[in-house]
Design an enzyme around this catalytic site. Structure first.
Site, PDB file in Angstrom:
ATOM      1  N   THR A  89       0.835  -1.205   0.000  1.00  0.00           N
ATOM      2  CA  THR A  89       0.000   0.000   0.000  1.00  0.00           C
ATOM      3  C   THR A  89       0.869   1.253   0.000  1.00  0.00           C
ATOM      4  O   THR A  89       1.896   1.298   0.661  1.00  0.00           O
ATOM      5  CB  THR A  89      -0.887   0.014   1.257  1.00  0.00           C
ATOM      6  OG1 THR A  89      -1.732  -1.134   1.236  1.00  0.00           O
ATOM      7  CG2 THR A  89      -1.727   1.277   1.339  1.00  0.00           C
ATOM      8  N   ARG A 113     -12.733  -8.805  -1.591  1.00  0.00           N
ATOM      9  CA  ARG A 113     -11.852  -8.739  -0.418  1.00  0.00           C
ATOM     10  C   ARG A 113     -11.408  -7.310  -0.170  1.00  0.00           C
ATOM     11  O   ARG A 113     -11.077  -6.573  -1.083  1.00  0.00           O
ATOM     12  CB  ARG A 113     -10.637  -9.630  -0.657  1.00  0.00           C
ATOM     13  CG  ARG A 113      -9.613  -9.625   0.495  1.00  0.00           C
ATOM     14  CD  ARG A 113      -8.487  -8.644   0.255  1.00  0.00           C
ATOM     15  NE  ARG A 113      -7.431  -8.735   1.288  1.00  0.00           N
ATOM     16  CZ  ARG A 113      -6.427  -7.877   1.406  1.00  0.00           C
ATOM     17  NH1 ARG A 113      -6.328  -6.861   0.564  1.00  0.00           N
ATOM     18  NH2 ARG A 113      -5.515  -8.029   2.348  1.00  0.00           N
ATOM     19  N   GLY A 169      -8.781  -5.063   2.481  1.00  0.00           N
ATOM     20  CA  GLY A 169      -7.745  -5.113   3.505  1.00  0.00           C
ATOM     21  C   GLY A 169      -7.859  -3.957   4.474  1.00  0.00           C
ATOM     22  O   GLY A 169      -8.914  -3.345   4.638  1.00  0.00           O
ATOM     23  N   GLY A 184      -3.167  -6.988   5.146  1.00  0.00           N
ATOM     24  CA  GLY A 184      -4.313  -6.315   5.755  1.00  0.00           C
ATOM     25  C   GLY A 184      -5.071  -7.151   6.753  1.00  0.00           C
ATOM     26  O   GLY A 184      -5.528  -6.654   7.786  1.00  0.00           O
TER      27      GLY A 184
END
Length: 320
Positions: free
Chosen positions: A150, A178, A180, A204
């Site tokens: 990230t 999904r 995170g 995550g």
């Protein structure tokens, strides 16, 4: 005083641009958005924005968030598709009193109605990597999951305002839908202009078990330097999760207080970029120390050269 810090080497060009804004009395929000948009727009960064890696169905779902440390306004998107700059959508949503966190079709529809740039975020490179991973999973039984770096930034402007923001395409080959930690307040990011801010990167599913970004800000509020707060929060939880859950995934966090002092903690090899009114923009590499204190060193040119070569591997050489 002013400052900005962000996760990974990929943030550096954005840090350079944002630092110029902050140096010239720019706003913290504009600086954080500038930094992250430059990462979102760069096709060779495979875990954020354009050229990011898709889910198992070949769809590139992205998550992003924006938080104003003056007002605590938060905007977030999760599972947004075909939008050039998810962080800008998140920032726009932070101005909404209600419905400020949108997911899936709701996030994408909001962006379209508000006139944000529509864009096919998959590239030839990311499609090739997806096809290669499908082959590896079938032939070698390799794990699907990879690539969850990230971009998370914390910025401080000369007026004392602070902002935290994040953007990610999440786990490569993740299940559809999904999400995170990146768009989740307290886990992926947190900021209070009277104290400081923090942002996270890593796995995550494990990061959200500890709300580490909030914990770092809380510890800074008790008087800890950002480095001390980052080390205490990250390593304490790393050990607790290892003991009680059996293992801990990758954690890396960056922090900055309202004076521009910064800190970093990680349990993997981790790069980041930082600048403030006393330090020119620079890239550092961090790793976990034996005594629960993060080891931080300047990046070497050799490392940078290898990094550039790796991320720009010709498409026809991928997988070879």
């Amino acid at each position: 005083m002013w400052g900005i810090i962000a996760t990974w080497r990929m943030a550096h060009d954005g840090i350079v641009a944002a630092s110029e804004q902050l140096k010239n009395s720019g706003k913290a929000g504009d600086a954080a958005e500038t930094c992250i948009k430059m990462v979102e727009d760069y096709p060779y960064y495979k875990s954020v924005g354009y050229g990011g890696l898709p889910n198992e169905e070949g769809i590139l779902e992205m998550d992003a968030a924006y938080m104003d440390g003056d007002t605590f306004k938060i905007g977030g998107v999760a599972g947004i598709v075909d939008v050039a700059n998810p962080v800008s959508v998140a920032r726009s949503l932070s101005d909404h009193k209600f419905n400020s966190f949108r997911v899936g079709n709701g996030a994408t529809k909001f962006a379209q109605l508000e006139g944000f740039e529509r864009k096919n975020m998959m590239t030839e490179r990311s499609k090739k990597m997806y096809d290669l991973r499908l082959e590896e999973m079938k032939e070698k039984g390799l794990s699907a999951y990879d690539g969850h770096d990230t971009i998370g930034a914390v910025s401080l402007d000369q007026s004392g305002s602070m902002v935290a923001a994040t953007s990610s395409s999440g786990l490569f080959m993740k299940k559809a839908g999904r999400v995170g930690d990146s768009p989740l307040s307290g886990s992926g990011f947190y900021v209070d202009s009277e104290i400081g801010g923090a942002a996270a990167t890593g796995l995550g599913e494990d990061l959200m078990k500890g709300c580490l970004s909030y914990e770092i800000v809380r510890l800074m509020g008790e008087g800890m330097h950002p480095q001390e707060a980052a080390d205490k929060a990250m390593y304490s939880f790393h050990h607790k999760l290892t003991k009680r859950y059996g293992k801990a995934g990758a954690f890396s966090l960056v922090a900055m207080n309202n004076k521009g002092d910064w800190g970093v903690a990680t349990n993997v090899e981790f790069t980041f970029s930082v600048a403030n009114d006393k330090e020119e923009p620079a890239i550092y590499i961090a790793q976990m120390g034996d005594d629960d204190k993060t080891i931080i060193e300047p990046i070497t040119q050799e490392w940078l050269d290898a990094y550039e070569k790796r991320i720009k591997t010709p498409i026809d050489q991928l997988g070879k």
